[in-house]
Write an enzyme that holds these catalytic residues in place. Sequence first.
Site, PDB file in Angstrom:
ATOM      1  N   GLU A  84       0.710  -1.260   0.070  1.00  0.00           N
ATOM      2  CA  GLU A  84       0.080   0.098   0.021  1.00  0.00           C
ATOM      3  C   GLU A  84       0.860   1.301   0.019  1.00  0.00           C
ATOM      4  O   GLU A  84       0.302   2.249   0.075  1.00  0.00           O
ATOM      5  CB  GLU A  84      -1.075  -0.073   1.153  1.00  0.00           C
ATOM      6  CG  GLU A  84      -1.994  -1.135   1.186  1.00  0.00           C
ATOM      7  CD  GLU A  84      -3.021  -0.978   0.153  1.00  0.00           C
ATOM      8  OE1 GLU A  84      -3.002   0.008  -0.709  1.00  0.00           O
ATOM      9  OE2 GLU A  84      -3.871  -1.586   0.200  1.00  0.00           O
ATOM     10  N   HIS A 103      -2.668   2.577   8.538  1.00  0.00           N
ATOM     11  CA  HIS A 103      -3.744   2.010   7.972  1.00  0.00           C
ATOM     12  C   HIS A 103      -4.049   0.633   8.605  1.00  0.00           C
ATOM     13  O   HIS A 103      -2.880  -0.435   8.961  1.00  0.00           O
ATOM     14  CB  HIS A 103      -3.265   1.565   6.566  1.00  0.00           C
ATOM     15  CG  HIS A 103      -3.881   0.754   5.747  1.00  0.00           C
ATOM     16  ND1 HIS A 103      -5.431   0.942   5.599  1.00  0.00           N
ATOM     17  CD2 HIS A 103      -3.798  -0.308   5.198  1.00  0.00           C
ATOM     18  CE1 HIS A 103      -6.079  -0.046   4.720  1.00  0.00           C
ATOM     19  NE2 HIS A 103      -4.902  -1.036   4.609  1.00  0.00           N
ATOM     20  N   HIS A 105      -6.970  -2.747   8.953  1.00  0.00           N
ATOM     21  CA  HIS A 105      -8.470  -3.537   8.840  1.00  0.00           C
ATOM     22  C   HIS A 105      -9.070  -3.799   9.912  1.00  0.00           C
ATOM     23  O   HIS A 105      -9.644  -4.831  10.321  1.00  0.00           O
ATOM     24  CB  HIS A 105      -8.176  -4.762   7.900  1.00  0.00           C
ATOM     25  CG  HIS A 105      -7.388  -4.611   6.658  1.00  0.00           C
ATOM     26  ND1 HIS A 105      -7.029  -5.787   6.011  1.00  0.00           N
ATOM     27  CD2 HIS A 105      -6.954  -3.488   6.023  1.00  0.00           C
ATOM     28  CE1 HIS A 105      -6.343  -5.155   4.812  1.00  0.00           C
ATOM     29  NE2 HIS A 105      -6.122  -4.007   4.897  1.00  0.00           N
ATOM     30  N   TYR A 124     -20.950  13.411  18.789  1.00  0.00           N
ATOM     31  CA  TYR A 124     -20.039  14.530  18.536  1.00  0.00           C
ATOM     32  C   TYR A 124     -18.409  14.309  18.246  1.00  0.00           C
ATOM     33  O   TYR A 124     -17.994  15.069  17.542  1.00  0.00           O
ATOM     34  CB  TYR A 124     -20.112  15.549  19.622  1.00  0.00           C
ATOM     35  CG  TYR A 124     -19.360  15.353  20.803  1.00  0.00           C
ATOM     36  CD1 TYR A 124     -20.101  14.481  21.748  1.00  0.00           C
ATOM     37  CD2 TYR A 124     -18.196  15.998  20.954  1.00  0.00           C
ATOM     38  CE1 TYR A 124     -19.326  14.239  22.757  1.00  0.00           C
ATOM     39  CE2 TYR A 124     -17.384  15.559  22.119  1.00  0.00           C
ATOM     40  CZ  TYR A 124     -17.737  14.860  23.024  1.00  0.00           C
ATOM     41  OH  TYR A 124     -17.253  14.356  24.233  1.00  0.00           O
ATOM     42  N   HIS A 166     -12.442  -2.870   2.510  1.00  0.00           N
ATOM     43  CA  HIS A 166     -11.064  -2.888   2.763  1.00  0.00           C
ATOM     44  C   HIS A 166     -10.655  -2.642   4.247  1.00  0.00           C
ATOM     45  O   HIS A 166     -10.355  -3.388   5.052  1.00  0.00           O
ATOM     46  CB  HIS A 166     -10.195  -2.030   1.827  1.00  0.00           C
ATOM     47  CG  HIS A 166      -8.851  -2.032   1.833  1.00  0.00           C
ATOM     48  ND1 HIS A 166      -7.920  -1.906   0.852  1.00  0.00           N
ATOM     49  CD2 HIS A 166      -7.864  -2.568   3.026  1.00  0.00           C
ATOM     50  CE1 HIS A 166      -6.716  -1.921   1.149  1.00  0.00           C
ATOM     51  NE2 HIS A 166      -6.903  -2.230   2.349  1.00  0.00           N
ATOM     52  N   TYR A 219      -9.399  23.723  21.656  1.00  0.00           N
ATOM     53  CA  TYR A 219      -8.428  22.900  22.372  1.00  0.00           C
ATOM     54  C   TYR A 219      -7.261  22.364  21.648  1.00  0.00           C
ATOM     55  O   TYR A 219      -6.859  21.274  22.310  1.00  0.00           O
ATOM     56  CB  TYR A 219      -9.550  21.627  22.868  1.00  0.00           C
ATOM     57  CG  TYR A 219     -10.590  22.102  23.929  1.00  0.00           C
ATOM     58  CD1 TYR A 219     -10.334  22.887  24.989  1.00  0.00           C
ATOM     59  CD2 TYR A 219     -12.008  21.740  23.543  1.00  0.00           C
ATOM     60  CE1 TYR A 219     -11.425  23.331  25.806  1.00  0.00           C
ATOM     61  CE2 TYR A 219     -13.064  22.124  24.062  1.00  0.00           C
ATOM     62  CZ  TYR A 219     -12.702  22.939  25.386  1.00  0.00           C
ATOM     63  OH  TYR A 219     -13.603  23.066  26.434  1.00  0.00           O
TER      64      TYR A 219
HETATM   65 ZN   LIG Z   1      -5.100  -2.755   3.664  1.00  0.00          ZN
END
Ligand SMILES: [Zn+2]
Length: 225
Positions: A84, A103, A105, A124, A166, A219
């Site tokens: 990736e 990243h 899953h 929120y 994904h 903040y």
């Molecule tokens: Zn992936």
Amino acid sequence: MIAADPGPALRAAVVATAREMNALGINRGKSGNVSARLAHEGFAGYLITPTGLPYAEMEADDVVAMPLAGDDRDAIGARLPSSEWRFHRDIFVARPEIGAIVHTHSPFATTLACLDRGIPAFHYMIAIAGGSDIRCAPYATFGTQALSDHAVAALAGRRACLLAHHGMIATAPSLQGALALAVEVETLAEMYWRALQVGEPRLLPDDEMRVVLEKFATYGQQRPA
Ligand SMILES: [Zn+2]
């Protein structure tokens, strides 16, 4: 060619973040990946976890250095980068304020992503990702330029997004920040998923989300007490 060992502390931090991702339960096996921007003696690039190596076996030397202007043929190191690498590279190029990308899953975010659903303003805290929703990028095959293009678009004005069928992407100036945001997004995904078991939650209106986003900015993007 760059100096012998670019950012040794950063390499170790990338490995630590990848392992923490699994320890926190937001990643299983070796499906996720982690990167950190690397600016080093004129080198403009990033460090990224290698492909196909379990985090438990990963050492700092296994982390791959990649230039921002280049592809996997320009990888520096003994290992090949995560498949990736394209979206990591393109996010760093498109978003100069981002210093790290996680990243994963993770189960709940990925469940929603498999339904082509992003996360709307049902709570929120959605504002922690930078806007009034967390978008779900359209599906494209893993590792492709199309997936990267979709991810960059879904991240516009946001710090996180889901990837259809994904997983998810979380970004921040620092590795710890990106990891913390990934945990927040997974938590929100779980709450939203749970709410959907009972009914369709009413969403917070745009004017209220503007107030929340303004407070978060005040903040310094810290979670309010
Ligand atoms: Zn992936």
